[in-house]
Design an enzyme around this catalytic site. Sequence first.
Site, mmCIF file in Angstrom:
data_model
loop_
_atom_site.group_PDB
_atom_site.id
_atom_site.type_symbol
_atom_site.label_atom_id
_atom_site.label_comp_id
_atom_site.label_asym_id
_atom_site.label_seq_id
_atom_site.Cartn_x
_atom_site.Cartn_y
_atom_site.Cartn_z
ATOM 1 N N THR A 18 0.844 -1.200 0.000
ATOM 2 C CA THR A 18 0.000 0.000 0.000
ATOM 3 C C THR A 18 0.878 1.249 0.000
ATOM 4 O O THR A 18 1.918 1.273 0.665
ATOM 5 C CB THR A 18 -0.915 0.004 1.236
ATOM 6 O OG1 THR A 18 -1.655 -1.211 1.259
ATOM 7 C CG2 THR A 18 -1.866 1.197 1.206
ATOM 8 N N THR A 66 -1.950 2.378 6.214
ATOM 9 C CA THR A 66 -1.391 1.150 5.645
ATOM 10 C C THR A 66 -1.281 0.101 6.740
ATOM 11 O O THR A 66 -0.923 0.426 7.871
ATOM 12 C CB THR A 66 -0.010 1.402 5.016
ATOM 13 O OG1 THR A 66 0.508 0.174 4.500
ATOM 14 C CG2 THR A 66 0.979 1.978 6.009
ATOM 15 N N GLY A 67 -1.629 -1.129 6.405
ATOM 16 C CA GLY A 67 -1.540 -2.184 7.410
ATOM 17 C C GLY A 67 -2.670 -3.185 7.256
ATOM 18 O O GLY A 67 -3.104 -3.466 6.138
#
Lengths: 174, 133
Positions: free
Chosen positions: B1, B52-53
């Site tokens: 991402t 993100t993640g």
Amino acid sequence: MGGFSLAVHGGAGVLHRDQMTPEREADYHAALDRVLSTGEAVLDADGSALDAVTQAVCALENEPLFNAGRGAVFTRNEQQEMDAALMDGRNRQAGAVAGIFGPKNPVLAARSVLEHTDHVLMIGEGALAVARAAGLDFEDKDYFFTQERWDALQETLKMEAEGTLDDDPSRRHG
Amino acid sequence: TVGAVARDRNGHLAAATSTGGMTAKRSGRVGDSPVIGAGTYADDATCAVSATGDGEAFLRLCAAHEIDARMRLTGVSLELAAEDVIMTELTALNGTGGIIAVDRNGAITTPFNCEGMYRGWSVEGDGRKTAIY
């Protein structure tokens, strides 16, 4: 009103530290530097924050080191599916796409939803039709393919088959 | 991402996020990136956020909007709001990852609760920096 600020990210938990060589680290720093330059150029010319984040994310999508656009990961069906979104803080206008493959820069497909439709989030063929109507560049499978992402898929599928798949964030994050 | 947030010279904010998802994900799975308020959000009055993640955790938290809401409703700074959402709320859901964010004054914050981050930031008059991990 003050000066501009810009921040970018290239993902989370993609590589363990012991996988990072000095050469690879230098590549990542150089790529992030190029991305920042792209966004700064927009802002330094008194461009809008929306244009700056659009161009910065295009630059990130063009870098095969990162999981978006060129270099996107593969699904278990050996396909690539891309999602993108952007939002303008001036007026809460937003555009987003999900589950698409083809536009060179998925974030531009999201922007075409923002600019050319009354909608916020579009998926699949409908989103692609908006991108085509906006005249966006499309690319084929060869452009988006990277050996590293393909190998990561094969490794993950093998671990699943062997029952050795872990819950490592680096794998969950792609 | 990948993602970007910015404040321009006129004080306007924006956020953008783009992703290929997770390796070996199910076809049709969508994470937080394209969901406004989860992985992407911007409002000139408060902040711009890109996440993100673990997508499902960010979706359950409505993470990006949660940061905005804390600033708007309680008056806390972007730094405190983002820190609490990522380090406390996200962690409580067993989610990992982080965000980048900028507030209406141009202050940048980049909290995360796992390794492997790739970040860069630039503030006019204060130069450019990149950081890994």
